[in-house]
Design a protein around this motif. Structure first.
Motif, PDB file in Angstrom:
ATOM      1  N   THR A  67     -42.658  26.556 -28.943  1.00 47.67           N
ATOM      2  CA  THR A  67     -42.091  26.782 -27.392  1.00 47.67           C
ATOM      3  C   THR A  67     -40.692  27.441 -27.513  1.00 47.67           C
ATOM      4  N   ILE A  68     -40.210  27.850 -28.463  1.00 45.82           N
ATOM      5  CA  ILE A  68     -38.846  28.208 -28.495  1.00 45.82           C
ATOM      6  C   ILE A  68     -38.710  29.857 -29.482  1.00 45.82           C
ATOM      7  N   LEU A  69     -39.156  29.806 -30.357  1.00 47.98           N
ATOM      8  CA  LEU A  69     -39.312  31.011 -31.332  1.00 47.98           C
ATOM      9  C   LEU A  69     -39.478  32.265 -30.531  1.00 47.98           C
ATOM     10  N   GLY A  74     -38.095  37.172 -30.325  1.00 42.09           N
ATOM     11  CA  GLY A  74     -38.918  38.317 -29.768  1.00 42.09           C
ATOM     12  C   GLY A  74     -40.190  37.617 -29.282  1.00 42.09           C
ATOM     13  N   VAL A  75     -41.119  38.118 -28.329  1.00 43.92           N
ATOM     14  CA  VAL A  75     -41.979  37.508 -27.808  1.00 43.92           C
ATOM     15  C   VAL A  75     -43.329  37.345 -28.580  1.00 43.92           C
ATOM     16  N   ALA A  80     -46.251  34.253 -32.710  1.00 39.62           N
ATOM     17  CA  ALA A  80     -46.986  34.175 -34.022  1.00 39.62           C
ATOM     18  C   ALA A  80     -46.453  33.377 -35.195  1.00 39.62           C
ATOM     19  N   VAL A  81     -44.984  33.484 -35.381  1.00 37.97           N
ATOM     20  CA  VAL A  81     -44.337  32.704 -36.307  1.00 37.97           C
ATOM     21  C   VAL A  81     -44.260  30.980 -35.758  1.00 37.97           C
ATOM     22  N   GLY A  82     -44.325  31.147 -34.526  1.00 38.76           N
ATOM     23  CA  GLY A  82     -44.304  29.634 -33.854  1.00 38.76           C
ATOM     24  C   GLY A  82     -45.465  28.941 -33.773  1.00 38.76           C
ATOM     25  N   LEU A  83     -46.730  29.798 -33.651  1.00 37.08           N
ATOM     26  CA  LEU A  83     -47.980  29.056 -33.745  1.00 37.08           C
ATOM     27  C   LEU A  83     -48.178  28.611 -35.332  1.00 37.08           C
ATOM     28  N   ALA A  84     -47.849  29.874 -36.035  1.00 41.32           N
ATOM     29  CA  ALA A  84     -48.032  29.342 -37.492  1.00 41.32           C
ATOM     30  C   ALA A  84     -47.283  28.170 -37.789  1.00 41.32           C
TER      31      ALA A  84
END
Length: 147
Positions: A67-69, A74-75, A80-84
């Motif tokens: 929700t915040i990364l 960057g979008v 990608a990092v947030g989902l991982a």
């Protein structure tokens, strides 16, 4: 009807192009030349509000990174990092149980808080130049400009 008047910085033309461009972006954060330069906040320009805000942002980052990364790094890379990271948190909870999940969230929270405070708060390049070149720029209302 009240109109917001945007202040436009007027910068000494003798300054280097890069410094002049930084200062001309906007008047936000520039110190009027008629006033003494205020003391810089301790800890590299970090304030208590920065540290408190970082605590809240890092809590969200630790529990719901997806929700915040995107807003922090960057979008597309953030998503990608947030989902991982979100998948990793869920995996830890399913694989090792609730205690491991909570300990992981707390560890990520502390690490995220430290990174946000160290890398994301404090005096940026524009503020550093504004302090260094105090008195070599001014801010004036557009109404005060000669026609």
């Amino acid at each position: 009807m009240t109109q917001d008047i945007a202040l436009r910085p007027v910068v000494d033309p003798a300054l280097e192009d890069a410094e002049r461009a930084l200062l001309e972006k906007s008047a936000d954060g520039l110190f009027p030349a008629t006033l003494p330069l205020p003391e810089e906040a301790g800890l590299g320009g970090r304030t208590k509000a920065d540290i408190g805000t970082a605590l809240g942002v890092s809590a969200v980052c630790a529990l719901l990174p997806v929700t915040i990364l995107w807003a922090l790094i960057g979008v597309w890379p953030g998503l990608a990092v947030g989902l991982a990271a979100q998948a990793g948190l869920i995996w830890v909870g399913v694989q090792f149980g609730f205690e491991a999940f909570v300990l992981t969230v707390v560890g990520v929270h502390l690490l995220a808080w430290l990174l946000i405070v160290v890398l994301g708060c404090g005096t940026d390049e524009r503020q550093r130049v504004a302090r260094l070149r105090h008195g070599r720029y001014t801010t004036r209302s557009p109404r005060a400009w000669p026609s």
